[in-house]
Design a protein around this motif. Structure first.
Motif, short mmCIF file in Angstrom:
data_model
loop_
_atom_site.label_atom_id
_atom_site.label_comp_id
_atom_site.label_asym_id
_atom_site.label_seq_id
_atom_site.Cartn_x
_atom_site.Cartn_y
_atom_site.Cartn_z
N SER A 43 14.34 -13.18 11.01
CA SER A 43 14.31 -13.67 12.40
C SER A 43 15.66 -13.50 13.09
O SER A 43 15.76 -13.67 14.30
N THR A 44 16.72 -13.16 12.32
CA THR A 44 18.04 -12.96 12.93
C THR A 44 18.27 -11.49 13.33
O THR A 44 19.33 -11.15 13.85
N VAL A 45 17.30 -10.63 13.08
CA VAL A 45 17.43 -9.23 13.47
C VAL A 45 17.31 -9.10 14.99
O VAL A 45 16.35 -9.60 15.58
N VAL A 46 18.28 -8.46 15.61
CA VAL A 46 18.21 -8.11 17.03
C VAL A 46 17.73 -6.66 17.08
O VAL A 46 18.42 -5.77 16.58
N PRO A 47 16.55 -6.39 17.66
CA PRO A 47 16.00 -5.04 17.61
C PRO A 47 16.97 -3.96 18.10
O PRO A 47 17.51 -4.06 19.18
N ASN A 48 17.20 -2.99 17.23
CA ASN A 48 17.98 -1.79 17.58
C ASN A 48 19.45 -2.09 17.93
O ASN A 48 20.13 -1.25 18.53
N ARG A 49 19.93 -3.25 17.55
CA ARG A 49 21.27 -3.66 17.99
C ARG A 49 22.36 -2.66 17.64
O ARG A 49 23.12 -2.23 18.51
N ASN A 50 22.44 -2.27 16.37
CA ASN A 50 23.56 -1.42 15.98
C ASN A 50 23.46 -0.02 16.57
O ASN A 50 24.49 0.62 16.82
N MET A 51 22.24 0.47 16.79
CA MET A 51 22.12 1.77 17.44
C MET A 51 22.65 1.69 18.87
O MET A 51 23.33 2.60 19.35
N ILE A 52 22.34 0.58 19.55
CA ILE A 52 22.84 0.37 20.92
C ILE A 52 24.36 0.28 20.92
O ILE A 52 25.05 0.95 21.70
N LEU A 53 24.90 -0.56 20.03
CA LEU A 53 26.36 -0.77 20.00
C LEU A 53 27.09 0.52 19.60
O LEU A 53 28.13 0.84 20.19
N LEU A 54 26.55 1.21 18.62
CA LEU A 54 27.19 2.46 18.20
C LEU A 54 27.15 3.51 19.30
O LEU A 54 28.12 4.25 19.50
N SER A 55 26.05 3.58 20.03
CA SER A 55 25.94 4.56 21.11
C SER A 55 27.00 4.30 22.18
O SER A 55 27.66 5.23 22.66
N LEU A 56 27.19 3.03 22.52
CA LEU A 56 28.21 2.69 23.51
C LEU A 56 29.61 2.97 22.97
O LEU A 56 30.47 3.48 23.69
N ALA A 57 29.83 2.63 21.70
CA ALA A 57 31.14 2.86 21.10
C ALA A 57 31.47 4.34 21.00
O ALA A 57 32.62 4.76 21.21
N VAL A 58 30.47 5.15 20.70
CA VAL A 58 30.68 6.60 20.63
C VAL A 58 31.01 7.16 22.01
O VAL A 58 31.91 8.01 22.16
N GLY A 59 30.31 6.68 23.05
CA GLY A 59 30.64 7.10 24.40
C GLY A 59 32.06 6.75 24.77
O GLY A 59 32.78 7.55 25.40
N TYR A 60 32.49 5.55 24.37
CA TYR A 60 33.86 5.10 24.61
C TYR A 60 34.85 6.00 23.86
O TYR A 60 35.88 6.42 24.41
N ALA A 61 34.51 6.34 22.62
CA ALA A 61 35.38 7.20 21.82
C ALA A 61 35.55 8.57 22.47
O ALA A 61 36.67 9.10 22.54
#
Length: 219
Positions: free
Chosen positions: A93-111
């Motif tokens: 129940s603590t899983v946020v759907p697709n969270r790390n894919m979202i965060l990584l996508s934003l971080a890669v854009g920043y990189a």
């Protein structure tokens, strides 16, 4: 000129250790934290304090609007945070759907915008049972995508992907890190609850390292 890297930095134990691991490589770091509507938002205050102390560039990005799309998690919705170990089914129940894919996508854009070619994040083996986006197969596929998603390839770096939180803490203690500068509990109250999966895994890591946890608990 030092190589640049982005570190996804939540303010918790794992990303705190990863941040210092990257720092030891002599990199010019850009820490990136996300407010995704998590109830334990106070972790962001810990992240900001550490980056200010180290003189590391730090951005906190508000992406809480995604909760209109990806709800149903005890971390972001009005759902009670379960008690018990991470490997228990209730922790799903603590899983946020697709969270790390979202965060990584934003971080890669920043990189890419910084001309950095690496993004660090703190996935580890203790997360594999419950969180699909912390498993090796996810990381490997994301690396494949991030090699071709832009004109410049960006590598996803997960130094602790195949080890436990206990091993991460062992490494951090060898580095002389102060874990009072981290927040772990999924309940964002004044003191850590000591009962949620995050707290239990943290306490287990300190016990197995025969070290005292500097975080104060309710019980």
């Amino acid at each position: 000129m030092a190589q640049k890297a982005v570190v996804i930095y939540s303010g918790g134990m794992d990303s705190f250790t990863v941040l210092h691991k990257a720092l030891q490589q002599g990199m010019e770091l850009y820490a990136l934290s996300f407010d995704y509507g998590q109830r334990h938002k106070k972790e962001l205050d810990y992240a900001a304090a550490v980056c200010a102390d180290l003189g590391i560039s730090h951005k906190i990005v508000d992406i809480s609007a995604i909760n209109t799309l990806v709800g149903g998690s005890a971390l972001t919705d009005d759902i009670e945070v379960p008690e018990g170990h991470y490997e228990e089914q209730s922790m799903k129940s603590t899983v946020v759907p697709n969270r790390n894919m979202i965060l990584l996508s934003l971080a890669v854009g920043y990189a890419v915008s910084l001309q950095a070619n690496q993004v660090y994040y703190g996935a580890h083996s203790g997360d594999h049972a419950i969180y699909p986006d912390c498993r090796p197969e996810f990381v490997h596929k994301m690396n494949d995508v991030c090699a071709i998603a832009n004109y410049e390839a960006v590598e996803i770096v997960t130094p602790y992907l195949n080890v436990s939180k206990t091993d991460i803490l062992t490494d951090g203690l060898k580095m002389g890190l102060d874990y009072s500068q981290t927040w772990t509990c999924y309940n964002g109250r004044t003191l850590a609850c000591g009962k949620c999966g995050a707290c239990q895994e943290r306490q287990e890591a300190f016990a197995q390292n025969q070290a005292a946890d500097p975080l104060e608990y309710e019980n």
